[in-house]
Design an enzyme around this catalytic site. Structure first.
Site, PDB file in Angstrom:
ATOM      1  N   GLN A 104       0.823  -1.209   0.000  1.00  0.00           N
ATOM      2  CA  GLN A 104       0.000   0.000   0.000  1.00  0.00           C
ATOM      3  C   GLN A 104       0.863   1.267   0.000  1.00  0.00           C
ATOM      4  OE1 GLN A 104      -3.059   0.810  -0.429  1.00  0.00           O
ATOM      5  NE2 GLN A 104      -2.956   2.931   0.243  1.00  0.00           N
ATOM      6  N   GLU A 105       1.953   1.246   0.754  1.00  0.00           N
ATOM      7  CA  GLU A 105       2.754   2.456   0.926  1.00  0.00           C
ATOM      8  C   GLU A 105       3.594   2.804  -0.299  1.00  0.00           C
ATOM      9  OE1 GLU A 105       2.783   4.696   3.190  1.00  0.00           O
ATOM     10  OE2 GLU A 105       1.805   3.824   4.926  1.00  0.00           O
ATOM     11  N   SER A 106       4.263   1.803  -0.890  1.00  0.00           N
ATOM     12  CA  SER A 106       5.256   2.115  -1.927  1.00  0.00           C
ATOM     13  C   SER A 106       5.204   1.189  -3.140  1.00  0.00           C
ATOM     14  CB  SER A 106       6.657   2.024  -1.329  1.00  0.00           C
ATOM     15  OG  SER A 106       6.931   0.674  -0.961  1.00  0.00           O
TER      16      SER A 106
END
Length: 228
Positions: A104-106
């Site tokens: 989700q983040e990167s």
């Protein structure tokens, strides 16, 4: 056959050429499936994920169980050498959840940087990383740490562990704090004593944070299924 050339290049593992050839084709599901394969093989996970999502919109939703695992894996890359699983073990985390968070983040891009200044695989803010460096790494913080996938993962895992400890081992509240900031979520908990977790979650004023938590939990479930 429009795809014959791309398929041959994929078979020969000439992924750059396959990607360029697929890009030249008219938009279609077949084109997107081949783009996803070639970009994924080249480690270009963000465009690969976008292409597979266009081709198979159920991916990344509660309906994705209908999609064959081989295609789903193009949406859910995994770290080389299993270092996230090792970090999860070190900090007593579920590896699926740590991978879901990184997804989700990167989307597994170690050089990712957000507008707000969050960096690397787990998108840590430098101030957060600095506060963890001493206790986790036993050395002085350096900015370069955040772009080193192994170190970033170690700091991100330590931070997630710290949030889980702070919020009674609740993945929902820990993830909400990871995205929306621990101060805000701690205040919400304080102002609503005894309120069930699901109601507490729904009362988080930030839609983005609620969406974030739902996504990470869905992704975590997919990682557990795809990479047991």
């Amino acid at each position: 056959e429009a795809f014959a050339r791309v398929d041959e290049l994929l078979r020969l593992r000439l992924f750059e050429e396959a990607s360029a050839e697929a890009r030249a084709l008219a938009p279609s599901r077949g084109r997107d499936l081949r783009l996803a394969q070639s970009d994924f093989a080249l480690g270009r996970f963000l465009p690969a994920a976008a292409a597979i999502k266009r081709a198979l919109p159920e991916i990344g939703t509660a309906e994705e169980g209908r999609v064959p695992d081989a295609w789903r894996r193009l949406y859910y890359p995994i770290e080389e050498g299993g270092f996230l699983a090792a970090r999860a073990k070190e900090f007593d985390l579920d590896p699926g959840m740590l991978r879901g968070l990184v997804r989700q983040e990167s989307v597994f891009d170690a050089s990712a940087k957000s507008r707000a200044g969050a960096m690397g695989l787990t998108q840590l803010m430098p101030t957060t990383a600095k506060s963890l460096a001493k206790s986790v790494l036993r050395q002085r913080y350096r900015r370069a740490f955040l772009y080193d996938p192994g170190v970033n993962a170690q700091l991100g895992a330590a931070y997630l562990r710290r949030l889980l400890d702070q919020f009674g081992n609740s993945p929902v509240l820990a993830l909400a704090a990871y995205n929306g900031g621990p101060t805000r979520i701690a205040r919400l908990v304080r102002e609503n004593p005894g309120r069930p977790e699901d109601e507490l979650f729904e009362s988080i004023p930030l839609y983005e944070t609620r969406d974030y938590v739902r996504r990470v939990l869905l992704y975590a479930e997919s990682y557990r299924e795809l990479y047991p």
